[in-house]
Write a protein that holds these residues in place. Structure first.
Motif, mmCIF file in Angstrom:
data_model
loop_
_atom_site.group_PDB
_atom_site.id
_atom_site.type_symbol
_atom_site.label_atom_id
_atom_site.label_comp_id
_atom_site.label_asym_id
_atom_site.label_seq_id
_atom_site.Cartn_x
_atom_site.Cartn_y
_atom_site.Cartn_z
ATOM 1 N N ALA A 181 32.609 -15.180 -12.265
ATOM 2 C CA ALA A 181 33.382 -16.611 -12.671
ATOM 3 C C ALA A 181 33.732 -17.334 -11.373
ATOM 4 O O ALA A 181 33.813 -18.421 -11.419
ATOM 5 N N ILE A 182 34.290 -16.519 -10.330
ATOM 6 C CA ILE A 182 34.440 -17.084 -9.177
ATOM 7 C C ILE A 182 33.331 -17.829 -8.354
ATOM 8 O O ILE A 182 33.459 -18.795 -7.897
ATOM 9 N N THR B 21 40.556 -4.535 -3.518
ATOM 10 C CA THR B 21 39.538 -3.676 -3.015
ATOM 11 C C THR B 21 40.049 -2.865 -2.013
ATOM 12 O O THR B 21 39.592 -1.726 -1.722
ATOM 13 N N ALA B 22 40.811 -3.365 -1.223
ATOM 14 C CA ALA B 22 41.596 -2.800 0.313
ATOM 15 C C ALA B 22 42.095 -1.624 -0.195
ATOM 16 O O ALA B 22 42.116 -0.698 0.651
ATOM 17 N N LEU B 23 42.664 -1.550 -1.191
ATOM 18 C CA LEU B 23 43.525 -0.310 -1.740
ATOM 19 C C LEU B 23 42.580 0.702 -2.003
ATOM 20 O O LEU B 23 43.030 2.007 -1.689
ATOM 21 N N THR B 24 41.572 0.709 -2.357
ATOM 22 C CA THR B 24 40.309 1.529 -2.927
ATOM 23 C C THR B 24 39.825 2.053 -1.536
ATOM 24 O O THR B 24 38.919 3.179 -1.881
ATOM 25 N N VAL C 271 31.641 0.557 -2.130
ATOM 26 C CA VAL C 271 32.717 0.132 -3.110
ATOM 27 C C VAL C 271 31.812 0.139 -4.517
ATOM 28 O O VAL C 271 30.860 -0.420 -4.669
ATOM 29 N N LEU C 272 32.750 1.112 -5.329
ATOM 30 C CA LEU C 272 32.093 0.844 -6.751
ATOM 31 C C LEU C 272 32.944 -0.215 -7.746
ATOM 32 O O LEU C 272 33.943 -0.333 -7.577
ATOM 33 N N VAL C 273 32.221 -0.869 -8.084
ATOM 34 C CA VAL C 273 32.874 -2.398 -8.865
ATOM 35 C C VAL C 273 33.034 -2.171 -10.328
ATOM 36 O O VAL C 273 31.671 -1.674 -10.900
ATOM 37 N N THR C 274 34.138 -2.397 -10.987
ATOM 38 C CA THR C 274 34.257 -2.209 -12.150
ATOM 39 C C THR C 274 33.487 -3.303 -13.096
ATOM 40 O O THR C 274 33.269 -4.663 -12.500
ATOM 41 N N GLN C 275 33.290 -3.074 -14.206
ATOM 42 C CA GLN C 275 32.508 -4.352 -14.959
ATOM 43 C C GLN C 275 33.625 -5.201 -15.122
ATOM 44 O O GLN C 275 33.140 -6.563 -15.025
ATOM 45 N N GLY C 276 34.860 -5.304 -15.205
ATOM 46 C CA GLY C 276 35.731 -6.236 -15.173
ATOM 47 C C GLY C 276 35.608 -7.091 -13.913
ATOM 48 O O GLY C 276 36.082 -8.192 -13.837
ATOM 49 N N GLN C 277 35.840 -6.236 -12.831
ATOM 50 C CA GLN C 277 35.659 -6.958 -11.612
ATOM 51 C C GLN C 277 34.695 -7.876 -11.502
ATOM 52 O O GLN C 277 34.610 -9.072 -10.899
#
Length: 434
Positions: free
Chosen positions: A411-412, A349-352, A399-405
């Protein structure tokens, strides 16, 4: 609840209602005995809501009992117990059915103030077979305690008959009233089942919880017993731009006092205190902790981070002294387990968001500084706390979150023992794939 009717929560109730609410109002330590005019006045007050809904419930409860094939002795026994024996209609020349009819008439008269032609509809008793069996099982499970505390050998049988022959809803509430009026202590596991039954019947939580003597286990911060956020991240989530330094203590108290229905009293304060102590006694710099608080609270209250944490600990300890005086807070040890799962998510996320800031138009806080602080919490303090704070900064950073994220975040959350709706709080940020 009948399926074609709103739940009691949807109808706006926050506490008990109907016949059992009346019994609670009459069963007061200030009133060792009640005469007939007082009882009727209290009943009139109970029915006198702005739209008459309270009168609907009182009248329907009375008619559900009257319409069922219940012996007078059963009705008399359960009423006397529910009201703590402070008001016996027989002492005033009324049999129990006459008393219930007077309550029904009173409710109809109140409703006719709004609609003169009002005629009470046919009663709609709750007689779901599975629900009735479960309520009866709970009554039988408390039979020995009830019989001993209430000194009424016929009470358990009477309550069972109300459930089986008249109405599971009224029967369950009369059972709860009996437990409360007779000060019967209820094991925590059974109390949890009561909450489940109350939810199925559409009750507000207070119908079960308020006044019930629960045998609470000691506070255990590894068991959150909440479906939502908790601790410092919950406090940050409650922050808003109207927060002021002068009211900060009250805002902390709201979170410290917000025990969930299944939590031992003081649990919310203990969870918040544990988070605060972790950061307060951590090797993180004052600037890093201040950055964290400003970030996760969306710059709602700019205050020195460690001063803020000291205030949090003070409020939590005050709450715990009253709610759980035997609880001994400890400075939690540093934890590393789970850091390998959380750190990659923070860094991705930091990169985006490298070019963004929190509160960009007034004293902006660069996102790079925020994500660096989060990495320190995850790696040097506690990955669980770090992940909860990370979830909190996603919204102010847009932040826009992908479905995979999102699936990885869930899970976390499961790994850390979060409740079912905890990670769902960021669902509006998710970009769902077709």
């Amino acid at each position: 609840m009948p399926q074609d009717r709103s739940t009691y929560v949807e109808l706006g109730y926050s506490g008990d209602f109907g016949l059992t609410a009346l019994a609670e109002h009459l069963c007061s330590p200030d009133r060792p005995t009640v005469d007939l005019p007082t009882a009727l006045a209290v009943a009139a007050g109970s029915a006198d809501g702005s739209d008459g809904e309270e009168a609907v419930e009182l009248g329907e409860d009375a008619r559900r009992l009257l319409d069922g094939p219940l012996p007078d002795e059963v009705l008399h026994t359960v009423w006397l117990t529910a009201v703590g024996r402070v008001f016996d209609p027989a002492d005033h020349g009324l049999d129990i059915r006459a008393w219930l009819r007077s309550l029904s008439d009173l409710s109809v008269n109140r409703l006719r103030q709004n609609r003169r032609s009002y005629v009470p509809p046919p009663v709609r008793p709750v007689r779901d077979a599975d629900l009735c069996r479960e309520v009866v099982a709970e009554i039988r499970g408390m039979a020995a305690d009830l019989a001993g505390a209430c000194a009424s050998p016929d009470l358990v049988s009477g309550l069972e008959q109300v459930v089986a022959l008249a109405d599971a809803d009224v029967g369950f509430r009369l059972f709860l009233r009996a437990l409360k009026a007779c000060s019967v202590r209820v094991p925590k596991e059974r109390y949890d089942r009561f909450l489940g039954l109350g939810e199925r019947l559409g009750y507000p939580v207070a119908v079960v919880r308020d006044g019930l003597d629960v045998d609470w286990p000691p506070i255990d911060t590894t068991r959150r017993d909440t479906s939502w956020d908790f601790g410092l991240s919950l406090l940050a989530g409650n922050a808003h731009q109207d927060w002021r330094a002068g009211t900060a203590r009250r805002e902390i108290q709201r979170v410290a006092d917000s025990d969930e229905p299944r939590q031992s009293p003081g649990t919310a304060a203990a969870l918040l205190l544990e988070d605060a102590l972790r950061l307060l006694h951590s090797p993180l710099s004052d600037d890093t902790i201040t950055t964290l608080w400003v970030a996760v609270s969306d710059a709602a209250l700019r205050i020195d981070g460690r001063d803020w944490l000291r205030l949090v600990t003070d409020v939590c300890e005050e709450r715990l002294r009253g709610a759980a005086p035997t609880y001994t807070p400890v400075i939690p040890p540093v934890r590393a387990e789970g850091a390998d799962l959380v750190l990659p998510e923070v860094r991705e996320t930091a990169l985006t968001v490298a070019d963004r800031a929190i509160s960009p138009h007034w004293q902006p806080l660069p996102a790079r500084k925020v994500t660096a602080a989060l990495e320190q919490v995850v790696g040097r303090v506690d990955p669980d706390l770090g992940f909860r704070l990370f979830l909190r900064v996603l919204r102010p950073l847009s932040v826009l979150v992908t479905q995979g994220q999102y699936e990885r975040y869930q899970a976390i959350g499961e790994r850390f023992g979060y409740g079912e709706h905890h990670v769902d709080e960021i669902e509006q940020l998710v970009q769902w794939t077709a």
